[in-house]
Design a protein around this motif. Structure first.
Motif, PDB file in Angstrom:
ATOM      1  N   ILE A 172       0.841  -1.190   0.000  1.00  0.00           N
ATOM      2  CA  ILE A 172       0.000   0.000   0.000  1.00  0.00           C
ATOM      3  C   ILE A 172       0.878   1.242   0.000  1.00  0.00           C
ATOM      4  O   ILE A 172       1.849   1.315   0.764  1.00  0.00           O
ATOM      5  CB  ILE A 172      -0.911   0.034   1.249  1.00  0.00           C
ATOM      6  CG1 ILE A 172      -1.601  -1.318   1.458  1.00  0.00           C
ATOM      7  CG2 ILE A 172      -1.957   1.138   1.140  1.00  0.00           C
ATOM      8  CD1 ILE A 172      -2.348  -1.404   2.767  1.00  0.00           C
ATOM      9  N   PRO A 173       0.572   2.246  -0.833  1.00  0.00           N
ATOM     10  CA  PRO A 173       1.308   3.515  -0.739  1.00  0.00           C
ATOM     11  C   PRO A 173       1.147   4.120   0.653  1.00  0.00           C
ATOM     12  O   PRO A 173       0.046   4.134   1.206  1.00  0.00           O
ATOM     13  CB  PRO A 173       0.633   4.388  -1.809  1.00  0.00           C
ATOM     14  CG  PRO A 173       0.025   3.419  -2.757  1.00  0.00           C
ATOM     15  CD  PRO A 173      -0.405   2.239  -1.938  1.00  0.00           C
TER      16      PRO A 173
ATOM     17  N   SER B 111      -2.236   9.673 -14.016  1.00  0.00           N
ATOM     18  CA  SER B 111      -2.300  10.202 -12.655  1.00  0.00           C
ATOM     19  C   SER B 111      -1.124   9.710 -11.826  1.00  0.00           C
ATOM     20  O   SER B 111      -0.541  10.469 -11.044  1.00  0.00           O
ATOM     21  CB  SER B 111      -3.618   9.778 -11.997  1.00  0.00           C
ATOM     22  OG  SER B 111      -4.725  10.298 -12.701  1.00  0.00           O
ATOM     23  N   TRP B 112      -0.768   8.431 -11.991  1.00  0.00           N
ATOM     24  CA  TRP B 112       0.392   7.895 -11.279  1.00  0.00           C
ATOM     25  C   TRP B 112       1.665   8.619 -11.681  1.00  0.00           C
ATOM     26  O   TRP B 112       2.541   8.891 -10.856  1.00  0.00           O
ATOM     27  CB  TRP B 112       0.516   6.398 -11.578  1.00  0.00           C
ATOM     28  CG  TRP B 112       1.792   5.783 -11.092  1.00  0.00           C
ATOM     29  CD1 TRP B 112       2.074   5.356  -9.823  1.00  0.00           C
ATOM     30  CD2 TRP B 112       2.970   5.524 -11.866  1.00  0.00           C
ATOM     31  NE1 TRP B 112       3.350   4.844  -9.756  1.00  0.00           N
ATOM     32  CE2 TRP B 112       3.933   4.933 -11.000  1.00  0.00           C
ATOM     33  CE3 TRP B 112       3.309   5.722 -13.202  1.00  0.00           C
ATOM     34  CZ2 TRP B 112       5.194   4.557 -11.430  1.00  0.00           C
ATOM     35  CZ3 TRP B 112       4.574   5.344 -13.631  1.00  0.00           C
ATOM     36  CH2 TRP B 112       5.498   4.763 -12.751  1.00  0.00           C
ATOM     37  N   LEU B 113       1.744   8.971 -12.952  1.00  0.00           N
ATOM     38  CA  LEU B 113       2.919   9.668 -13.461  1.00  0.00           C
ATOM     39  C   LEU B 113       2.962  11.117 -12.991  1.00  0.00           C
ATOM     40  O   LEU B 113       4.029  11.710 -12.876  1.00  0.00           O
ATOM     41  CB  LEU B 113       2.923   9.601 -14.988  1.00  0.00           C
ATOM     42  CG  LEU B 113       4.066  10.259 -15.742  1.00  0.00           C
ATOM     43  CD1 LEU B 113       5.396   9.745 -15.255  1.00  0.00           C
ATOM     44  CD2 LEU B 113       3.914   9.995 -17.239  1.00  0.00           C
ATOM     45  N   GLY B 114       1.799  11.687 -12.670  1.00  0.00           N
ATOM     46  CA  GLY B 114       1.743  13.070 -12.211  1.00  0.00           C
ATOM     47  C   GLY B 114       1.465  14.061 -13.316  1.00  0.00           C
ATOM     48  O   GLY B 114       1.856  15.235 -13.207  1.00  0.00           O
TER      49      GLY B 114
ATOM     50  N   GLY C  66       3.504  12.135  -8.029  1.00  0.00           N
ATOM     51  CA  GLY C  66       3.825  11.122  -9.029  1.00  0.00           C
ATOM     52  C   GLY C  66       5.314  10.868  -9.118  1.00  0.00           C
ATOM     53  O   GLY C  66       6.098  11.204  -8.220  1.00  0.00           O
ATOM     54  N   ASP C  67       5.719  10.278 -10.222  1.00  0.00           N
ATOM     55  CA  ASP C  67       7.109   9.860 -10.422  1.00  0.00           C
ATOM     56  C   ASP C  67       7.899  10.988 -11.074  1.00  0.00           C
ATOM     57  O   ASP C  67       7.822  11.207 -12.283  1.00  0.00           O
ATOM     58  CB  ASP C  67       7.140   8.605 -11.300  1.00  0.00           C
ATOM     59  CG  ASP C  67       8.484   7.905 -11.273  1.00  0.00           C
ATOM     60  OD1 ASP C  67       9.502   8.609 -11.196  1.00  0.00           O
ATOM     61  OD2 ASP C  67       8.520   6.666 -11.316  1.00  0.00           O
ATOM     62  N   GLY C  68       8.680  11.702 -10.269  1.00  0.00           N
ATOM     63  CA  GLY C  68       9.442  12.838 -10.781  1.00  0.00           C
ATOM     64  C   GLY C  68      10.549  12.434 -11.739  1.00  0.00           C
ATOM     65  O   GLY C  68      10.829  13.138 -12.713  1.00  0.00           O
TER      66      GLY C  68
END
Length: 280
Positions: free
Chosen positions: A74-75, A246-249, A270-272
């Motif tokens: 879980i995040p 959305s996960w990527l930002g 997200g994933d910077g």
């Protein structure tokens, strides 16, 4: 003692466990050292295990899955609302145990050892590049103090340094020349290490059909393709392309209330690192 769901608060040396039965009653509260933790969990009857996604969670998830447990990651930000009152390891483990059973909870896909190995190469490359940039900026600053400037860009620095070191009339003292020579050698060593990492990534890229399909997208090269495949895997954790965005930002931050929709700009969530690769 029949544990149906087990929440584990991971740590470096001390692990906190919280287990409940099928009716939701607490049947286990335990604090274990690292030496006893794995053996204790393995000896339990197969159950649902929840853990926060962190650096060691994927390793333990693979290990416990091989012994019959169902493991979900879980995040951490999704666990926080379930923590009651003060934050403690025991409260975190209880919150994880409750969050993992929620029907609408979002989970992190468990990475394979191969995926983590490729991501480790990307991490190493990022550290080397940041160190190279820092050393180059320090070298430029040292030369600027003696009235010598070099045009922007790593290629100009590599090209102009030999001539600067050979010029005996530019006012540089022997100490400064020796220092510049050492820094230039260090930068060259860093560049060589970056090339070695990229060669390792390229060799893995050539063996992965998914990476080569990704590279057909305009603007996507070897680095981006290898990172996407290693970070996302088979992408089955995303039910739609919008969830992936959305996960990527790449979606706007929303703050809506009272029936009024308010969309902001693109947030830094997200994933910077992924966005950094896409920008380049």
């Amino acid at each position: 003692m029949k544990v149906s769901t087990l929440g584990i608060d991971l740590a470096k040396n001390v692990f906190q466990l919280h287990g409940v039965d099928h009716e939701g009653h607490t049947v286990l509260r335990k604090k274990l050292t690292r030496a006893k933790f794995v053996q204790f969990v393995i000896q339990l009857e197969p159950c649902l295990i929840g853990m926060e996604a962190c650096s060691s969670s994927h390793h333990f998830a693979r290990l416990f899955s091989r012994h019959g447990h169902e493991v979900k990651l879980i995040p951490p930000q999704y666990v926080k609302p379930y923590v009651k009152t003060n934050k403690t390891d025991a409260a975190d483990a209880e919150a994880i145990c409750e969050a993992v059973t929620r029907p609408n909870m979002r989970f992190v896909q468990i990475k394979t050892e191969e995926q983590q190995a490729v991501l480790a190469l990307h991490t190493e490359r990022g550290i080397l590049i940041r160190e190279r940039i820092a050393c180059s900026n320090s070298l430029r600053a040292t030369l600027a103090e003696f009235g010598i400037t070099i045009a922007a860009g790593q290629s100009h620095l590599t090209r102009d340094l030999p001539a600067i070191l050979e010029d005996g009339e530019n006012g540089l003292s022997p100490f400064v020349r020796t220092s510049i020579y050492r820094q230039a050698n260090h930068i060259r060593e860093l560049e060589e290490q970056v090339k070695q990492v990229e060669e390792a990534l390229a060799s893995w890229y050539r063996t992965q059909e998914a990476c080569q399909r990704m590279a057909k997208i305009p603007g996507v090269g070897m680095l981006t393709a290898t990172y996407v495949v290693a970070a996302v895997g088979n992408a089955r954790q995303f039910s739609t392309a919008k969830q992936f965005a959305s996960w990527l930002g790449l979606t706007p931050k929303e703050h809506s209330s009272g029936g009024k929709q308010q969309l902001g700009g693109i947030s830094k969530r997200g994933d910077g690192y992924f966005r950094y690769l896409l920008v380049h």
